[in-house]
Design an enzyme around this catalytic site. Structure first.
Site, PDB file in Angstrom:
ATOM      1  N   LYS A   1      -0.816  -4.078  -3.300  1.00 46.77           N
ATOM      2  CA  LYS A   1      -2.095  -3.541  -2.848  1.00 46.77           C
ATOM      3  C   LYS A   1      -2.185  -2.082  -3.283  1.00 46.77           C
ATOM      4  O   LYS A   1      -1.628  -1.200  -2.653  1.00 46.77           O
ATOM      5  CB  LYS A   1      -2.206  -3.676  -1.331  1.00 46.77           C
ATOM      6  CG  LYS A   1      -3.635  -3.530  -0.777  1.00 46.77           C
ATOM      7  CD  LYS A   1      -3.979  -2.107  -0.470  1.00 46.77           C
ATOM      8  CE  LYS A   1      -5.346  -1.991   0.197  1.00 46.77           C
ATOM      9  NZ  LYS A   1      -5.772  -0.602   0.412  1.00 46.77           N
TER      10      LYS A   1
ATOM     11  N   ASP B   1      10.170   5.720 -10.037  1.00 47.74           N
ATOM     12  CA  ASP B   1       9.765   6.388 -11.280  1.00 47.74           C
ATOM     13  C   ASP B   1      10.487   7.710 -11.486  1.00 47.74           C
ATOM     14  O   ASP B   1      10.795   8.092 -12.619  1.00 47.74           O
ATOM     15  CB  ASP B   1       8.254   6.626 -11.281  1.00 47.74           C
ATOM     16  CG  ASP B   1       7.471   5.394 -11.709  1.00 47.74           C
ATOM     17  OD1 ASP B   1       8.099   4.347 -11.951  1.00 47.74           O
ATOM     18  OD2 ASP B   1       6.226   5.473 -11.796  1.00 47.74           O
TER      19      ASP B   1
ATOM     20  N   SER C   1       0.810  -1.215   0.000  1.00 44.56           N
ATOM     21  CA  SER C   1       0.000   0.000   0.000  1.00 44.56           C
ATOM     22  C   SER C   1       0.846   1.269   0.000  1.00 44.56           C
ATOM     23  O   SER C   1       1.523   1.563  -0.982  1.00 44.56           O
ATOM     24  CB  SER C   1      -0.959  -0.052   1.198  1.00 44.56           C
ATOM     25  OG  SER C   1      -1.931   0.956   1.127  1.00 44.56           O
TER      26      SER C   1
END
Length: 438
Positions: free
Chosen positions: A312, A298, A287
């Site tokens: 998740k 990224d 999560s």
């Protein structure tokens, strides 16, 4: 039969009242037929079921079943569950200190929280819980399981678990305690490297990391350890990334309507450091942990080391269904997307460098051993030797005392590194990044 017909009539009138005459003409007949069928079933159960169930009980069971059929994270919160959720949100409650979820219908440990009773007793990420005391978890809901595991501090509970690599189920005895989570730990490595451990994303994480970074402004490199971190508050995940990234999207979320997208951006005013970074993750990182690690990856702000994360990436909202908010539903309303546009849900984050748990060549047994997660349930459109776990010997006490002494220190020692292959790998990579950054 009068009650049954009355219930059906009321439901039909209620559903029709929500629409204008024009809308009623446009809506398919099947919608009203479906609502009528639901009320007919409720009326039939109320009248003919073998036990005398009150209407409220039947309705609650119907809501509960609906939520369970949607996905692994949507659930019905009755008055008791709502109260328990409120207690947990405040950060202090009687329990074990584990985050659990349903994976392919099995009650599975996502991760134990550092320093809690479950962690000290030896519960591991990916353990499948077969029994809670003498109650089988087969067909048990997540909320029921959590309710059984919580209880008065200093009371015992037995968990029977299945663990990868073990031929027999393990029976682990745990003593409940008040769970107070210290979410951020800071230590130094070789004096010039900063090790930051985040155990869960509670309301104090961003401020805790800010304090640690301000106390070590001259650090040459940072290791952010998110292993076995089950997640937490989205705001804290965003705040964490914002400390290391000065611009761009951190995370976005999209609901059923793809055009209804909400994006969260980094701000240069909150960025505290541009020092080289390595982030440690594993199958227990879930999560909010995945949002942080994925965003840093990224943005090419950090190198990720370890194992594939849990996967998740869905967003839940707690929505009241009664006026006093004593009963609610926790409903999945959206999915998270990383800056690159990729989704976390059921896929997880793949590290840049795969490093498995265990000891280094010169090390001993690994205290931090974690196993990689299998594919997790996603949204679709007996004990070998009990003494190993439960018997408290003088040697066991000495080991725990030694570990506590190490944890109390503000320095990661060579012995600590030798016992943790993933950490050792992270340090070596970070040293290389520092050289390249000069």
């Amino acid at each position: 039969m009068k009650k049954f017909l009355l219930a059906s009539s009321i439901a039909l009138i209620f559903s029709q009242a929500a629409f204008s005459q024009e809308q009623k003409e446009e809506l398919p007949k099947s919608r009203f037929e479906s609502l009528t069928k639901l009320t007919q079933v409720i009326g039939t159960v109320e009248k003919y079921y073998v036990d005398d169930l009150k209407l409220q009980e039947i309705v609650n069971k119907a809501i509960k079943g609906l939520m369970e059929e949607l996905d692994a994270h949507s659930t019905f919160l009755d008055k008791k569950s709502t109260k328990e959720m409120s207690i947990q949100t405040n950060g202090e409650f009687g329990g074990l200190g584990i985050t659990v979820g349903m994976r392919d219908g099995a009650l599975t440990v996502i991760s134990p929280i550092d320093g809690t009773p479950a962690d000290k007793a030896g519960v591991k990420a990916e353990d499948i819980i077969l029994k809670i005391d003498n109650k089988s978890t087969l067909n048990m809901t997540l909320e029921e399981a959590v309710g059984l595991m919580r209880g008065k501090p200093k009371t015992k509970i037995d968990l029977t678990v299945v663990r990868k690599g073990e031929n027999k189920p393990l029976k682990i005895t745990i003593v409940r305690d008040i769970i107070k989570i210290d979410s951020v730990f800071a230590k130094t490595i070789n004096k010039n490297l900063l090790y930051l451990r985040v155990t869960s994303f509670d309301k104090n994480v961003a401020s805790g990391l800010t304090k640690a970074l301000n106390e070590h402004k001259n650090t040459k490199g940072i290791i952010l350890d998110l292993r076995n971190n089950p997640g937490g508050l989205l705001t804290q995940a965003i705040g964490t990334v914002d400390l290391f990234v000065n611009s761009g999207v951190i995370v976005s979320q999209k609901g059923r309507d793809a055009t209804d997208e909400e994006k969260y951006y980094a701000k240069s005013s909150t960025t505290l450091t541009d020092a080289p970074m390595v982030v440690l993750v594993n199958g227990g990182s879930a999560s909010a942990s995945e949002i942080v690690s994925g965003a840093l990856q990224d943005h090419k702000r950090a190198v990720l080391v370890g194992e594939k994360t849990f996967g998740k990436g869905s967003v839940q909202a707690v929505l009241p269904i009664v006026k006093d908010r004593s009963e609610n539903i926790k409903l999945t309303i959206a999915k998270y997307y990383l800056p690159s546009g990729r989704t976390i849900q059921a896929k997880g984050i793949t590290p840049d460098v795969i490093a498995y748990p265990g000891k280094t060549v010169s090390g001993k047994d690994n205290e931090f051993q974690i196993k990689e997660a299998d594919l997790k349930k996603h949204l679709k459109g007996e004990l070998d030797k009990v003494s190993k776990v439960t018997k408290k010997t003088k040697d066991d006490k000495k080991t725990k005392d030694d570990k506590k002494t190490k944890d109390d220190k503000k320095v990661i020692t060579k012995e600590d590194i030798a016992k943790d292959n993933q950490l050792n790998s992270a340090i070596n990579i970070l040293k290389s990044l520092i050289i390249m950054n000069k």
